[in-house]
Scaffold this motif. Structure first.
Motif, PDB file in Angstrom:
ATOM      1  N   ARG A 150      94.636  53.897  44.140  1.00  0.00           N
ATOM      2  CA  ARG A 150      93.318  53.430  44.578  1.00  0.00           C
ATOM      3  C   ARG A 150      92.242  53.846  43.587  1.00  0.00           C
ATOM      4  O   ARG A 150      91.337  53.074  43.257  1.00  0.00           O
ATOM      5  CB  ARG A 150      93.028  53.994  45.977  1.00  0.00           C
ATOM      6  N   LYS A 151      92.364  55.096  43.105  1.00  0.00           N
ATOM      7  CA  LYS A 151      91.394  55.547  42.115  1.00  0.00           C
ATOM      8  C   LYS A 151      91.472  54.687  40.845  1.00  0.00           C
ATOM      9  O   LYS A 151      90.436  54.329  40.244  1.00  0.00           O
ATOM     10  CB  LYS A 151      91.630  57.009  41.778  1.00  0.00           C
ATOM     11  N   GLU A 152      92.727  54.365  40.408  1.00  0.00           N
ATOM     12  CA  GLU A 152      92.878  53.536  39.221  1.00  0.00           C
ATOM     13  C   GLU A 152      92.260  52.146  39.422  1.00  0.00           C
ATOM     14  O   GLU A 152      91.589  51.589  38.543  1.00  0.00           O
ATOM     15  CB  GLU A 152      94.351  53.405  38.858  1.00  0.00           C
ATOM     16  N   LEU A 153      92.517  51.559  40.617  1.00  0.00           N
ATOM     17  CA  LEU A 153      91.945  50.244  40.904  1.00  0.00           C
ATOM     18  C   LEU A 153      90.427  50.284  40.968  1.00  0.00           C
ATOM     19  O   LEU A 153      89.730  49.352  40.523  1.00  0.00           O
ATOM     20  CB  LEU A 153      92.507  49.717  42.219  1.00  0.00           C
ATOM     21  N   GLU A 154      89.900  51.410  41.541  1.00  0.00           N
ATOM     22  CA  GLU A 154      88.454  51.545  41.574  1.00  0.00           C
ATOM     23  C   GLU A 154      87.885  51.598  40.161  1.00  0.00           C
ATOM     24  O   GLU A 154      86.815  51.040  39.865  1.00  0.00           O
ATOM     25  CB  GLU A 154      88.054  52.794  42.364  1.00  0.00           C
ATOM     26  N   LYS A 155      88.636  52.281  39.251  1.00  0.00           N
ATOM     27  CA  LYS A 155      88.179  52.329  37.860  1.00  0.00           C
ATOM     28  C   LYS A 155      88.194  50.928  37.232  1.00  0.00           C
ATOM     29  O   LYS A 155      87.321  50.557  36.451  1.00  0.00           O
ATOM     30  CB  LYS A 155      89.065  53.263  37.056  1.00  0.00           C
ATOM     31  N   LYS A 156      89.233  50.131  37.558  1.00  0.00           N
ATOM     32  CA  LYS A 156      89.345  48.780  36.984  1.00  0.00           C
ATOM     33  C   LYS A 156      88.310  47.825  37.582  1.00  0.00           C
ATOM     34  O   LYS A 156      87.790  46.925  36.903  1.00  0.00           O
ATOM     35  CB  LYS A 156      90.735  48.220  37.205  1.00  0.00           C
ATOM     36  N   THR A 157      88.046  47.968  38.906  1.00  0.00           N
ATOM     37  CA  THR A 157      87.103  47.050  39.558  1.00  0.00           C
ATOM     38  C   THR A 157      85.648  47.442  39.380  1.00  0.00           C
ATOM     39  O   THR A 157      84.755  46.641  39.622  1.00  0.00           O
ATOM     40  CB  THR A 157      87.425  46.975  41.061  1.00  0.00           C
ATOM     41  N   LYS A 158      85.398  48.660  38.952  1.00  0.00           N
ATOM     42  CA  LYS A 158      84.011  49.098  38.797  1.00  0.00           C
ATOM     43  C   LYS A 158      83.253  48.264  37.752  1.00  0.00           C
ATOM     44  O   LYS A 158      82.110  47.857  37.983  1.00  0.00           O
ATOM     45  CB  LYS A 158      83.978  50.584  38.432  1.00  0.00           C
ATOM     46  N   PRO A 159      83.881  47.975  36.556  1.00  0.00           N
ATOM     47  CA  PRO A 159      83.130  47.130  35.601  1.00  0.00           C
ATOM     48  C   PRO A 159      82.822  45.746  36.175  1.00  0.00           C
ATOM     49  O   PRO A 159      81.733  45.187  35.917  1.00  0.00           O
ATOM     50  CB  PRO A 159      84.079  47.026  34.406  1.00  0.00           C
ATOM     51  N   ILE A 160      83.756  45.198  36.947  1.00  0.00           N
ATOM     52  CA  ILE A 160      83.517  43.871  37.528  1.00  0.00           C
ATOM     53  C   ILE A 160      82.361  43.929  38.499  1.00  0.00           C
ATOM     54  O   ILE A 160      81.462  43.043  38.508  1.00  0.00           O
ATOM     55  CB  ILE A 160      84.793  43.359  38.204  1.00  0.00           C
ATOM     56  N   LEU A 161      82.348  44.975  39.359  1.00  0.00           N
ATOM     57  CA  LEU A 161      81.254  45.114  40.308  1.00  0.00           C
ATOM     58  C   LEU A 161      79.924  45.315  39.580  1.00  0.00           C
ATOM     59  O   LEU A 161      78.872  44.773  39.995  1.00  0.00           O
ATOM     60  CB  LEU A 161      81.532  46.293  41.250  1.00  0.00           C
ATOM     61  N   ASP A 162      79.973  46.066  38.491  1.00  0.00           N
ATOM     62  CA  ASP A 162      78.727  46.266  37.727  1.00  0.00           C
ATOM     63  C   ASP A 162      78.240  44.951  37.126  1.00  0.00           C
ATOM     64  O   ASP A 162      77.029  44.656  37.094  1.00  0.00           O
ATOM     65  CB  ASP A 162      78.965  47.278  36.618  1.00  0.00           C
ATOM     66  N   THR A 163      79.228  44.149  36.673  1.00  0.00           N
ATOM     67  CA  THR A 163      78.856  42.851  36.107  1.00  0.00           C
ATOM     68  C   THR A 163      78.253  41.962  37.171  1.00  0.00           C
ATOM     69  O   THR A 163      77.235  41.269  36.952  1.00  0.00           O
ATOM     70  CB  THR A 163      80.084  42.172  35.489  1.00  0.00           C
ATOM     71  N   LEU A 164      78.871  41.972  38.377  1.00  0.00           N
ATOM     72  CA  LEU A 164      78.337  41.176  39.483  1.00  0.00           C
ATOM     73  C   LEU A 164      76.933  41.622  39.849  1.00  0.00           C
ATOM     74  O   LEU A 164      76.062  40.797  40.161  1.00  0.00           O
ATOM     75  CB  LEU A 164      79.265  41.250  40.693  1.00  0.00           C
ATOM     76  N   ARG A 165      76.716  42.907  39.842  1.00  0.00           N
ATOM     77  CA  ARG A 165      75.390  43.403  40.183  1.00  0.00           C
ATOM     78  C   ARG A 165      74.370  42.987  39.105  1.00  0.00           C
ATOM     79  O   ARG A 165      73.195  42.710  39.387  1.00  0.00           O
ATOM     80  CB  ARG A 165      75.407  44.928  40.322  1.00  0.00           C
ATOM     81  N   SER A 166      74.860  42.918  37.820  1.00  0.00           N
ATOM     82  CA  SER A 166      73.940  42.504  36.752  1.00  0.00           C
ATOM     83  C   SER A 166      73.561  41.026  36.876  1.00  0.00           C
ATOM     84  O   SER A 166      72.481  40.612  36.469  1.00  0.00           O
ATOM     85  CB  SER A 166      74.568  42.765  35.391  1.00  0.00           C
ATOM     86  N   TYR A 167      74.499  40.263  37.469  1.00  0.00           N
ATOM     87  CA  TYR A 167      74.206  38.845  37.658  1.00  0.00           C
ATOM     88  C   TYR A 167      73.093  38.619  38.675  1.00  0.00           C
ATOM     89  O   TYR A 167      72.446  37.575  38.684  1.00  0.00           O
ATOM     90  CB  TYR A 167      75.447  38.092  38.104  1.00  0.00           C
ATOM     91  N   GLN A 168      72.897  39.600  39.512  1.00  0.00           N
ATOM     92  CA  GLN A 168      71.859  39.442  40.525  1.00  0.00           C
ATOM     93  C   GLN A 168      70.462  39.406  39.877  1.00  0.00           C
ATOM     94  O   GLN A 168      69.497  38.917  40.470  1.00  0.00           O
ATOM     95  CB  GLN A 168      71.932  40.587  41.551  1.00  0.00           C
ATOM     96  N   ASP A 169      70.392  39.970  38.646  1.00  0.00           N
ATOM     97  CA  ASP A 169      69.086  39.997  37.953  1.00  0.00           C
ATOM     98  C   ASP A 169      68.855  38.736  37.098  1.00  0.00           C
ATOM     99  O   ASP A 169      67.775  38.564  36.512  1.00  0.00           O
ATOM    100  CB  ASP A 169      69.004  41.222  37.035  1.00  0.00           C
TER     101      ASP A 169
END
Length: 298
Positions: free
Chosen positions: A241-260
């Motif tokens: 789960r920790k590894e997946l969180e590390k892999k999905t974190k950049p995607i979530l950050d990218t999604l959050r950047s799209y909000q701007d």
């Protein structure tokens, strides 16, 4: 007494008959003779059937034994007369040959007296040297036998004394052990009472723990716990789960950047669809990892 009363004479007196008077007369005569010999008078008593039968049997036995004693005494008197006659004859022979006791020296008389005493001691009836030697040999054999018995008795006494000493030592040890055990009774009883109290507490704790165990087991059953879900499996799943969180974190950050970004519906839809595919792929990867971990544990 019972043997005397059960004799035929007693039976005849018990059955009655004309001889009762004669038997009573014989008993009276016998009693009178016995008490007269002792210098006393016959005491007055009642002549019953039982007493007459008893006294009659006593009189019969006494007369029989008196007759036997008279026969033996007469025999002894006859032997004494014969011995005196033989002694007188031997004395006359010795006087005729000049060996009378009065004419012999004192040391000869003393030696003869010693010889006679030795012969009497050895139970010898003549003055032959062979008789003395045989008697001495017999005494020597008897002495040897007595010494052997004495040695055997001494040996047995020594063994018994050794056994007695060992028994006394063992008895002393047992007494000391008994005293020690008696001294240890009170502390042991106190310890036993303490153990009983602790045992009761432990039994109560055991019942409490069993009840808690059953409660926890029922709770786990309600939550769907199975033995396959172990601590190792959960720890491994947490690591994935920790590894997946590390892999999905950049995607979530990218999604959050799209909000701007400025609103562009087409581009935003394409970006969202792309991120959804990436997120679905990540979830599928996590599910595959969990399934492989469970399969490995099985």
């Amino acid at each position: 007494m019972s043997d005397i009363l059960d004799t035929p004479a007693a039976e005849s007196l018990k059955s009655g008959g004309g001889s009762d008077a004669s038997r009573i007369a014989e008993v009276k005569a016998w009693l009178a003779s016995q008490f007269e010999a002792a210098g006393k008078e016959v005491p007055d008593f009642e002549y019953t059937t039982r007493s007459v039968a008893h006294l009659y049997n006593l009189a019969t036995l006494s007369q029989a034994k008196t007759q036997a004693a008279n026969i033996v005494a007469a025999d002894f008197r006859q032997k004494a007369t014969e011995y005196r006659s033989q002694a007188a004859r031997i004395r006359e022979i010795l006087e005729n040959v000049g060996l009378a006791q009065e004419s012999l020296p004192s040391h000869v008389v003393s030696s003869a007296q010693v010889l006679a005493n030795v012969a009497n001691l050895l139970n010898v009836r003549d003055t032959e040297l062979s008789s003395f030697l045989v008697a001495m040999g017999d005494i020597s054999l008897r002495k040897t036998a007595v010494e052997e018995k004495k040695a055997k008795v001494q040996k047995e006494s020594k063994i018994l004394l050794d056994y007695t000493r060992k028994a006394i030592s063992r008895l002393t040890y047992l007494k000391r052990t008994l005293a020690q055990l008696e001294d240890d009774v009170a502390p042991c009883e106190a310890q036993m009472e303490n153990w009983k109290t602790n045992l009761a507490v432990m039994a109560s704790k055991e019942r409490q723990y069993l009840q808690q165990y059953n409660n926890y087991k029922a709770l786990l059953n309600r939550l769907g716990y199975t033995p396959e879900i172990s601590h190792g499996v959960l720890a491994e799943m947490a690591e994935h789960r920790k590894e997946l969180e590390k892999k999905t974190k950049p995607i979530l950050d990218t999604l959050r950047s799209y909000q701007d970004l400025p609103p562009d519906k087409a581009l935003a839809a394409l970006a969202i669809e792309d991120k959804k595919r990436q997120y679905a792929a990540a979830e599928k990867y996590l599910e595959d990892v969990l399934q492989s971990a469970l399969a490995t544990n099985d």
